[in-house]
Motif scaffolding. Sequence first.
Motif, PDB file in Angstrom:
ATOM      1  N   MET A   1       5.324 -11.528  -1.634  1.00  0.00           N
ATOM      2  CA  MET A   1       4.825 -12.831  -2.102  1.00  0.00           C
ATOM      3  C   MET A   1       4.222 -12.699  -3.479  1.00  0.00           C
ATOM      4  O   MET A   1       3.181 -13.254  -3.783  1.00  0.00           O
ATOM      5  CB  MET A   1       3.758 -13.357  -1.140  1.00  0.00           C
ATOM      6  CG  MET A   1       4.304 -13.614   0.235  1.00  0.00           C
ATOM      7  SD  MET A   1       3.046 -14.297   1.287  1.00  0.00           S
ATOM      8  CE  MET A   1       3.855 -14.249   2.848  1.00  0.00           C
ATOM      9  N   SER A   3       3.839 -13.087  -7.514  1.00  0.00           N
ATOM     10  CA  SER A   3       4.103 -14.197  -8.404  1.00  0.00           C
ATOM     11  C   SER A   3       5.233 -13.829  -9.334  1.00  0.00           C
ATOM     12  O   SER A   3       5.238 -12.772  -9.930  1.00  0.00           O
ATOM     13  CB  SER A   3       2.847 -14.519  -9.201  1.00  0.00           C
ATOM     14  OG  SER A   3       3.194 -15.219 -10.373  1.00  0.00           O
ATOM     15  N   THR A  46      -2.873   1.113  -1.885  1.00  0.00           N
ATOM     16  CA  THR A  46      -2.037   0.361  -0.937  1.00  0.00           C
ATOM     17  C   THR A  46      -1.762   1.183   0.309  1.00  0.00           C
ATOM     18  O   THR A  46      -1.728   0.638   1.410  1.00  0.00           O
ATOM     19  CB  THR A  46      -0.695  -0.065  -1.561  1.00  0.00           C
ATOM     20  OG1 THR A  46      -0.076   1.080  -2.129  1.00  0.00           O
ATOM     21  CG2 THR A  46      -0.881  -1.125  -2.600  1.00  0.00           C
ATOM     22  N   VAL A 331       7.627  -1.521  -5.509  1.00  0.00           N
ATOM     23  CA  VAL A 331       6.994  -2.595  -6.286  1.00  0.00           C
ATOM     24  C   VAL A 331       6.229  -2.016  -7.466  1.00  0.00           C
ATOM     25  O   VAL A 331       6.336  -2.504  -8.600  1.00  0.00           O
ATOM     26  CB  VAL A 331       6.050  -3.420  -5.392  1.00  0.00           C
ATOM     27  CG1 VAL A 331       5.236  -4.385  -6.237  1.00  0.00           C
ATOM     28  CG2 VAL A 331       6.838  -4.178  -4.354  1.00  0.00           C
TER      29      VAL A 331
ATOM     30  N   ASP B 148      -3.680  -6.223  -8.885  1.00  0.00           N
ATOM     31  CA  ASP B 148      -2.413  -5.482  -8.887  1.00  0.00           C
ATOM     32  C   ASP B 148      -2.165  -4.808  -7.550  1.00  0.00           C
ATOM     33  O   ASP B 148      -1.041  -4.772  -7.061  1.00  0.00           O
ATOM     34  CB  ASP B 148      -2.429  -4.412  -9.985  1.00  0.00           C
ATOM     35  CG  ASP B 148      -2.151  -5.017 -11.343  1.00  0.00           C
ATOM     36  OD1 ASP B 148      -2.488  -4.381 -12.361  1.00  0.00           O
ATOM     37  OD2 ASP B 148      -1.615  -6.128 -11.381  1.00  0.00           O
ATOM     38  N   TRP B 149      -3.228  -4.263  -6.953  1.00  0.00           N
ATOM     39  CA  TRP B 149      -3.051  -3.612  -5.657  1.00  0.00           C
ATOM     40  C   TRP B 149      -2.535  -4.598  -4.627  1.00  0.00           C
ATOM     41  O   TRP B 149      -1.652  -4.290  -3.837  1.00  0.00           O
ATOM     42  CB  TRP B 149      -4.367  -3.001  -5.166  1.00  0.00           C
ATOM     43  CG  TRP B 149      -4.885  -1.932  -6.057  1.00  0.00           C
ATOM     44  CD1 TRP B 149      -4.182  -1.178  -6.937  1.00  0.00           C
ATOM     45  CD2 TRP B 149      -6.239  -1.514  -6.154  1.00  0.00           C
ATOM     46  NE1 TRP B 149      -5.020  -0.319  -7.591  1.00  0.00           N
ATOM     47  CE2 TRP B 149      -6.288  -0.485  -7.126  1.00  0.00           C
ATOM     48  CE3 TRP B 149      -7.420  -1.890  -5.511  1.00  0.00           C
ATOM     49  CZ2 TRP B 149      -7.473   0.146  -7.462  1.00  0.00           C
ATOM     50  CZ3 TRP B 149      -8.589  -1.245  -5.847  1.00  0.00           C
ATOM     51  CH2 TRP B 149      -8.606  -0.228  -6.817  1.00  0.00           C
ATOM     52  N   PHE B 150      -3.117  -5.786  -4.646  1.00  0.00           N
ATOM     53  CA  PHE B 150      -2.684  -6.766  -3.666  1.00  0.00           C
ATOM     54  C   PHE B 150      -1.263  -7.222  -3.922  1.00  0.00           C
ATOM     55  O   PHE B 150      -0.531  -7.542  -3.002  1.00  0.00           O
ATOM     56  CB  PHE B 150      -3.640  -7.965  -3.643  1.00  0.00           C
ATOM     57  CG  PHE B 150      -4.749  -7.797  -2.671  1.00  0.00           C
ATOM     58  CD1 PHE B 150      -5.906  -7.139  -3.036  1.00  0.00           C
ATOM     59  CD2 PHE B 150      -4.632  -8.260  -1.381  1.00  0.00           C
ATOM     60  CE1 PHE B 150      -6.931  -6.956  -2.128  1.00  0.00           C
ATOM     61  CE2 PHE B 150      -5.651  -8.078  -0.465  1.00  0.00           C
ATOM     62  CZ  PHE B 150      -6.804  -7.430  -0.837  1.00  0.00           C
ATOM     63  N   ILE B 151      -0.886  -7.270  -5.192  1.00  0.00           N
ATOM     64  CA  ILE B 151       0.487  -7.669  -5.480  1.00  0.00           C
ATOM     65  C   ILE B 151       1.458  -6.626  -4.942  1.00  0.00           C
ATOM     66  O   ILE B 151       2.536  -6.947  -4.468  1.00  0.00           O
ATOM     67  CB  ILE B 151       0.697  -7.845  -7.000  1.00  0.00           C
ATOM     68  CG1 ILE B 151      -0.088  -9.050  -7.482  1.00  0.00           C
ATOM     69  CG2 ILE B 151       2.163  -8.018  -7.329  1.00  0.00           C
ATOM     70  CD1 ILE B 151       0.048  -9.295  -8.950  1.00  0.00           C
ATOM     71  N   ALA B 152       1.052  -5.361  -4.994  1.00  0.00           N
ATOM     72  CA  ALA B 152       1.966  -4.302  -4.567  1.00  0.00           C
ATOM     73  C   ALA B 152       2.113  -4.232  -3.055  1.00  0.00           C
ATOM     74  O   ALA B 152       3.045  -3.615  -2.554  1.00  0.00           O
ATOM     75  CB  ALA B 152       1.490  -2.956  -5.096  1.00  0.00           C
ATOM     76  N   LEU B 153       1.208  -4.848  -2.313  1.00  0.00           N
ATOM     77  CA  LEU B 153       1.304  -4.775  -0.856  1.00  0.00           C
ATOM     78  C   LEU B 153       2.488  -5.590  -0.358  1.00  0.00           C
ATOM     79  O   LEU B 153       2.617  -6.758  -0.703  1.00  0.00           O
ATOM     80  CB  LEU B 153       0.030  -5.320  -0.213  1.00  0.00           C
ATOM     81  CG  LEU B 153      -1.231  -4.486  -0.375  1.00  0.00           C
ATOM     82  CD1 LEU B 153      -2.417  -5.252   0.185  1.00  0.00           C
ATOM     83  CD2 LEU B 153      -1.083  -3.172   0.352  1.00  0.00           C
ATOM     84  N   PRO B 154       3.330  -4.998   0.475  1.00  0.00           N
ATOM     85  CA  PRO B 154       4.441  -5.776   1.035  1.00  0.00           C
ATOM     86  C   PRO B 154       3.876  -6.891   1.902  1.00  0.00           C
ATOM     87  O   PRO B 154       3.117  -6.621   2.821  1.00  0.00           O
ATOM     88  CB  PRO B 154       5.203  -4.756   1.888  1.00  0.00           C
ATOM     89  CG  PRO B 154       4.700  -3.429   1.486  1.00  0.00           C
ATOM     90  CD  PRO B 154       3.329  -3.616   0.949  1.00  0.00           C
ATOM     91  N   SER B 155       4.262  -8.112   1.589  1.00  0.00           N
ATOM     92  CA  SER B 155       3.528  -9.231   2.164  1.00  0.00           C
ATOM     93  C   SER B 155       3.790  -9.474   3.632  1.00  0.00           C
ATOM     94  O   SER B 155       2.865  -9.774   4.382  1.00  0.00           O
ATOM     95  CB  SER B 155       3.831 -10.503   1.390  1.00  0.00           C
ATOM     96  OG  SER B 155       5.229 -10.681   1.344  1.00  0.00           O
ATOM     97  N   THR B 180      -2.265 -13.118   0.944  1.00  0.00           N
ATOM     98  CA  THR B 180      -1.087 -12.683   0.209  1.00  0.00           C
ATOM     99  C   THR B 180      -0.749 -13.562  -0.987  1.00  0.00           C
ATOM    100  O   THR B 180       0.113 -13.222  -1.776  1.00  0.00           O
ATOM    101  CB  THR B 180       0.139 -12.635   1.136  1.00  0.00           C
ATOM    102  OG1 THR B 180       0.173 -13.821   1.921  1.00  0.00           O
ATOM    103  CG2 THR B 180       0.075 -11.437   2.066  1.00  0.00           C
ATOM    104  N   ALA B 184      -1.467 -14.812  -7.443  1.00  0.00           N
ATOM    105  CA  ALA B 184      -0.795 -15.620  -8.464  1.00  0.00           C
ATOM    106  C   ALA B 184      -1.808 -16.513  -9.176  1.00  0.00           C
ATOM    107  O   ALA B 184      -1.847 -16.582 -10.411  1.00  0.00           O
ATOM    108  CB  ALA B 184       0.297 -16.471  -7.825  1.00  0.00           C
TER     109      ALA B 184
END
Lengths: 352, 313, 615
Positions: A1, A3, A46, A331, B148-155, B180, B184
Motif C-alpha cells: 500500500m 504511495s 521491518t 521494496v 520509510d520503514w512503514f512503506i517497506a512493510l508488505p501491507s 498501512t 502517503a
Amino acid sequence: MSSPVAVAEPTAPAPAPASRTRRLRVPRPGYLAGKLLSAVISFAVTLIIGFALFNLMPSDPVRTMTRGRPVSEAQLAQLRVQLGLDQPVWRRFLTYVNDTLHGNLGYSWEFKQSVGSLILERVGPTLLLMGTAFAVSVLLGLWLGMRSGWRAGSLFDKVTSATALTLWSVPTFWLGMLLLVLFSVGIGPIHGFLPTAGMSDPTLPQSGLRHYEDVARHLVLPALTMVLVVYAQYVTIMRSSIIEEKGAPYLLTARAKGLRDDVVRRRHALPNALLPSVTMIFLHLGGLISGAVTVEAIFSWPGLGDLTYQALTVPDLPVLQGTFVVFSASVIIMNLLADLVYRFLDPRVRAQ
Amino acid sequence: MTAEPTATASTATAPDLPGMPPAAVPPRFTGARRFVRAFVHRPAGLAGLGILLLFVVLALIAPAFIGPDQLDVTKVNGPLLHAPDGSYLLGTDQAGRSVLLMLVWGARQSLEIGVIATVLTVVIGSAIGIVAGHYGGIVGRALMHVTDWFIALPSLPLAISLAAVLGQGSESITIAIAVTSWTATARLVRAQTLAVEARPFVERARALGAGNRQIMLRQVLPNVMPLILVSSTLTVASALLSEATLTFLGLGSPTQVTWGEMLHDAFFNGAFTADAWWYLLPPGIAVLAVVLGFTLTGRAVEHVLDPRTEDTR
Amino acid sequence: MVLRDRRRLRTKLTAAGVSGLLIAGPVALATAAGAQAAPAGSGSTLRVAMDSSGVDTLNPFLSYYNGSFDIFGAIYPSLTEIDENGVAKPYLASSWKLSADRLTWTFTIRSGLKWSDGTPITASDAAWTLNLIMHNKIAATANGALVSNFSSVTAPDATTLVVRTKKPQSNLTYVSIPISGIPIVPQHVWQSHVADLKDYKNDSYPIVGYGPWKLTDYKTDQYAKLDANPTFFQGAPKYDHLIEQIYKESDAAVAALKAGQLDYIGGVNATQFASLQHAQGVTTAQAAGNGWTAVEVNPGARSRSGKPIGTGNKALTDGRVRRAINEAIDKKTLLAKVADGQGQVAEGYIPPAWQQWSWKPSAGQEQNYDPAAANKLLDEAGYKKGPGGIRIDPKTHKPLSFRLGIHSDSSTDPAIATYLVGWLKEIGIKLTIQPMSMTALNSDLGKGDWDMLMDSWTSGPDPSSLLSIQTCGTLPDDNGEGGNTDAFFCDPRYDKLFAEQSTVFDPAQRAKVVGQMQSILYDADVDDLLYNSTTRIAASSKVTGLVTGQARNGFYPAQTTFWSYLKAAPAVRSGSSSGGGHTLVWVIVTALLMVLAGGGGYAAGLRRGGVDDRE
C-alpha cells in the motif's frame, strides 16, 4: 500500500532560510553510503516488526496442522520441539536473526521444505503474472497518459481519463470475478474460451510451444484484471507531467523552430515528463513480488501472494518470516534504486 | 505494483512533482464563496458530490426503515437466494434477507469504516508530516525514516496479522487500514509543510517570537488544510477499496453487513455458481460508485484549489 | 496541415491494427490451444478436483493434509482396505490370524506383487515401514499415534508379517488402510533417506510404489498427474490417466465442471449443490455424513492434575445450564435453513456414515427442542431473570453472558451463531459472537479461554480417534501446554469404557460399548451436536462409478477416493455440457456497458464544462 506519488526526494529540502534553526551539519561520507546505511536499517527494522507481529498472533500451529488426525501426546510434544515452539520468544528471535544473516530463510512447518526453495517455486508464476501486468500497464498507461495530456481537454482525453478513473475505482477481485464469468463461463450462445483456473492445463505437454501457448491462455484473465485496475495510475501521472511540460518555454522554442507536433512531443516533452513516472515504476517494481493475493486466489494462480495468505492461516511462521524478508528487501532495494536512478536521470537534481 | 490499489491516497492528484524543490508557491485558500462558485462549475465534481450525498443520506436514514428484524437471519422468511421480483427488488441472499436492504445497511457500515479509517490515517499522517516538515534536522529525518520503514512493510501480511492480533472485525480492519496508509499522507503533508514554511509570513511570525507549536498550528496547519482535505477524500476512496478487499479475504466479522462482507458471502457461498447476479453485482457497483464519487469530488476540489493541476492548453 | 492529418490517420490505423491484434491474439491462441486440448498421450483421462486442503508434502511420514492422503492411497499399498460397509478387507495382506492371547497378529502377505520398479513386494517392506514409525521420531510425525500400542513388528519370511501389541487392540486392521491409515513404502527406496527424512520431499517421478495408480508428475499448488497401474490386483482402473487439479476457489471448480473441464468434485457446498442439480451434463449425489457440526460448551477446563485453567464462565460447570442450552437449540431448523436440509439431525457421537456404530438415545433420555422446559429448568435451578431478561448466576451474581467463538472462514458458522444468539436469548442467556481464525480459536481452546465454540469433526470407519479426543488423557498439563482435548470433557467412566472398547473384538459387543460411551457424552451436554451434513458430490454425466454402493434414505455410503477413482468408468457419450450463466453474463455485459457509458457521459459533461473553463 505504498504511495505511488510521494516519491524520492532530493537530499536537501527547500533551501532553509539562513541561520534559523541550528542544523547540525554532519559531514557525510558520501551520498550513496548514507543511503545504503539507511536501507540496511530499514531492512532490520521491518524484520523486527514482522517477527514481533507474527509471533504476537494468537495461534496454535500444532493443533491447526494436525486437526482431524489422530495424534498422540508424544507426537504433539515432538512437533512442538521440532517447530521450536518450546523455546522462549527471544531465543527464537536470535535464531531467526542468525539464520537470516546466513541466508537461511527457515524451514516451512506446513510444507516440510526450506522456505527458500518454497519461494523459488512460487516466485516464477508471480513474476510472470505481475511482470506481464506491470509491463502492459506501464506501456498502456504511459502511452494513453501522454496522448491525453498532450491533447488535454479533447474528447480522447476525457474518455481516457474517465475510463481509467472508473476502472481504478473497481474492487480488483470483483472485476476478476466478472471477467471470469464473461470469458470463462460464456457470453450467451458463445462458450467461454478461457480457462477457469490454474496456470496450465495438465493434460497438455509441460514444455515446448504448446505449453507456452497454454500458459499464455491462462495468463490472460488474471493479467487483464490487474492491468485494468492499475494502468490508471500511470495514465494520471504521465498526463499531469505532460501538461506541466507543455507550458515550458523550451517547447515553445522547439515549435517555433518548425518541428512537427508529435516530434516535439516525442523528442522533447516526453523524456522530461517521464521522470516522475520512472520513480513510480521503480516503486511499484518493489511491490511486484508480493503478488496480488485476491487475484491469485480467484484464478488459482500458484504464486507468492497466495503462499503468504495460506501461511497466515496456520500460521506457518518460518514461511511468513521468510517471505517478509524477501518482500521487504525487494521494496527497500527498489526504493534505493529509485532514489539513485532519479538522481542520475534528473539533471536538476544532479546539479544540487 | 501495489497489491491491489489500496491506500494510495494521491493517485489522482497531480503529484507533488518529485525531485522538484517545493518552491512553487501553493495557492492561498480562496474564500469559501469563491470556492463554492468555482466548484459548481465543474460537473464532474458535482456528479461525484451528488453520488456521495445520495449514499450518505441513505446511510443516515437507513435505521428509519430497516429494523433489526429484517437483517436477522432467524427472523426473515424470504425465499432463499431468489431472483429479484415484486416484493424483493434486488432479490434475496442465502438466508432469505432482502439484498436491497442489506445494500443500504451496508452503505452505513462501509462508509463508517471508511470515514473512521480515513480520519485516523489523516490525523496520524498529518501530525507526523507537519512535525517532520517543521522540525527538520534529526527529528525530521528520524520521522521520515520511520515513514520509510512503514512503506517497506508488505501491507497485506501486516494487515492480516494485525487483524489476528487485534481480533477480527471492523475495528481491526479500520486500524489495519490506518497503519498501512498513513505514510502517503505523511509524505505529502511534509512536502507541503516545507513549502509553506518557506514563505515570508512564516518567517515574520517567527521573528515576532512565535513558538514551534504556534507556528505549526496557526501558520502551517491552515495552509496545509486544503491539501489535507483533497488527500482525505481520496484516502476515503482507497480505504473503502481496502475494506472491501480485507473483508473479502475473511478478516471482517461475518455477522456484520458491509459491502465487502456481502461480496465475501457471495463468493464463498457459491452465489457465482448459482448465477445469483443480484447478490454479486450490487455491492460491487455500490463500492465502485462511492469510490468514484469520492475521487471525482476530490479531484474537483483539487482543481479548484490549484487550477494548475487542471487541463490547460 | 494536410501532412499532419495524414500522419494522424496513419497513427489511428496503426492503433486500430494493434488493438485488433491484442484482441485477436488471445482468441487465436485460445482456439489454437482449444483445438489441441486432447490429452497428451493416448487413453482416457479422469479429471478431478483435489481436496481443498491441498498437498503439504509427498512424504507420507510427515504429511497432514487430505490432498496428500488421497494421493498416498492411490500410489502406496496398505495392509487392508475398507469396503463400503466400513469393514476391513484384504489388500496387501491376504489373510490374518489372531493369537489366543489376542496380542499377536499374523498377516499373510500376498505373493507375486511387485513395486512399480519391478522389485517384489514382501513382508519386510511392511515391517520396515512400521518399525520406522515406531522408532524414528521424525517418521512418527504423521502417524505415530496409530502404532503407539505396537510392541514389535517382524517379518520372519517374505510372506509373513507378525505384529505384537502391548494390549489387545481390536482396531488393528484399521491401522494400515488407504488414505486415512499408514501406507507401506518400498524399503529399498526409502532406506537411504532415513538420515535426511525430515527434508526428503519424495519428488522424483514416477514415484516407486504400488496401487491402482502411479504418480508421474506433481506441480506444487497446481496439479498431480497419475497413470493407471494395469497390473493392480483388483483390476486396472478404467481410466488410463487421473489428474487431480487444485482449485482455490470452489466456484471455479464448479464452473469447470459445468464447462466440461472437470469430471468430479468430492464436496460442494449447499448453494452449489442446489444449483448443480439443475445443470446439464452434471449428476449430483449425497453421501451419508461422516462428520458432525456442533457447538461445544466449556464444562470447567482443567489440567490433567485437576487444576482449573482458562477464563471459562463458571456457570457452565453446572450441568443444568448446559442441558438448558441444548434444549433451547432447534436443530431441525438449523438443518433446514443452514444446511439446506442436506443431512440429518445429529444424536449419536459417531456420524451416520458408519452404521455399525449408530446409537440413538432411549425414550426417557431424549433431549428435544423445548425452550419451555429449558426455562423451567433454569428457573428451578435458581437462575432468576435479571434486567434485560438475562438470567443471573446465583453464585457469582453475574449475568449469564457467554462468548461464542466461531470460525471466520466458515460459511455456516455465522449463520448458526446468529440463530443461537436468538434462541438462547429466549431462555435468558446472552451470547456474544467472536469470529476468529481457526488457529486463534484452537489457541483459545487449548488454554481454556472460551465459553462456547463452534466445533466440527469427521471420522473414519474406526471410531477410536474420534472417541479419544474426549478422554482425560488429552487434557493439557498445568501450564496449558500439550494436550489435544476437544472440549475438556473428562469422565473416568468414559475413559474406562474407552480402554475396554479397544480390547473387544466382537463387532456387536464393541458397538455396545461404544454405544454406552455415546450415551455418556449425550447426557453430559458438553458437545451439543447439531447435525450431520451429507457430503455433496457433483460429477460429470460422462463418468459413472464415482459414487458407489447402495443409497439408503437417499444417501449413499461415504465415498473414499480410493474406490471412486478405481471404479470410475466412462459412460456412454451424452449431450454436450451447458454454457451456464446466461442471465448472469448478460447482466454483467449490460453493467459494464453502463459503466463505460457513464464514463462517456461524464466525459461529455466534462467537455461542456471544459469549454466554459477555457474561455
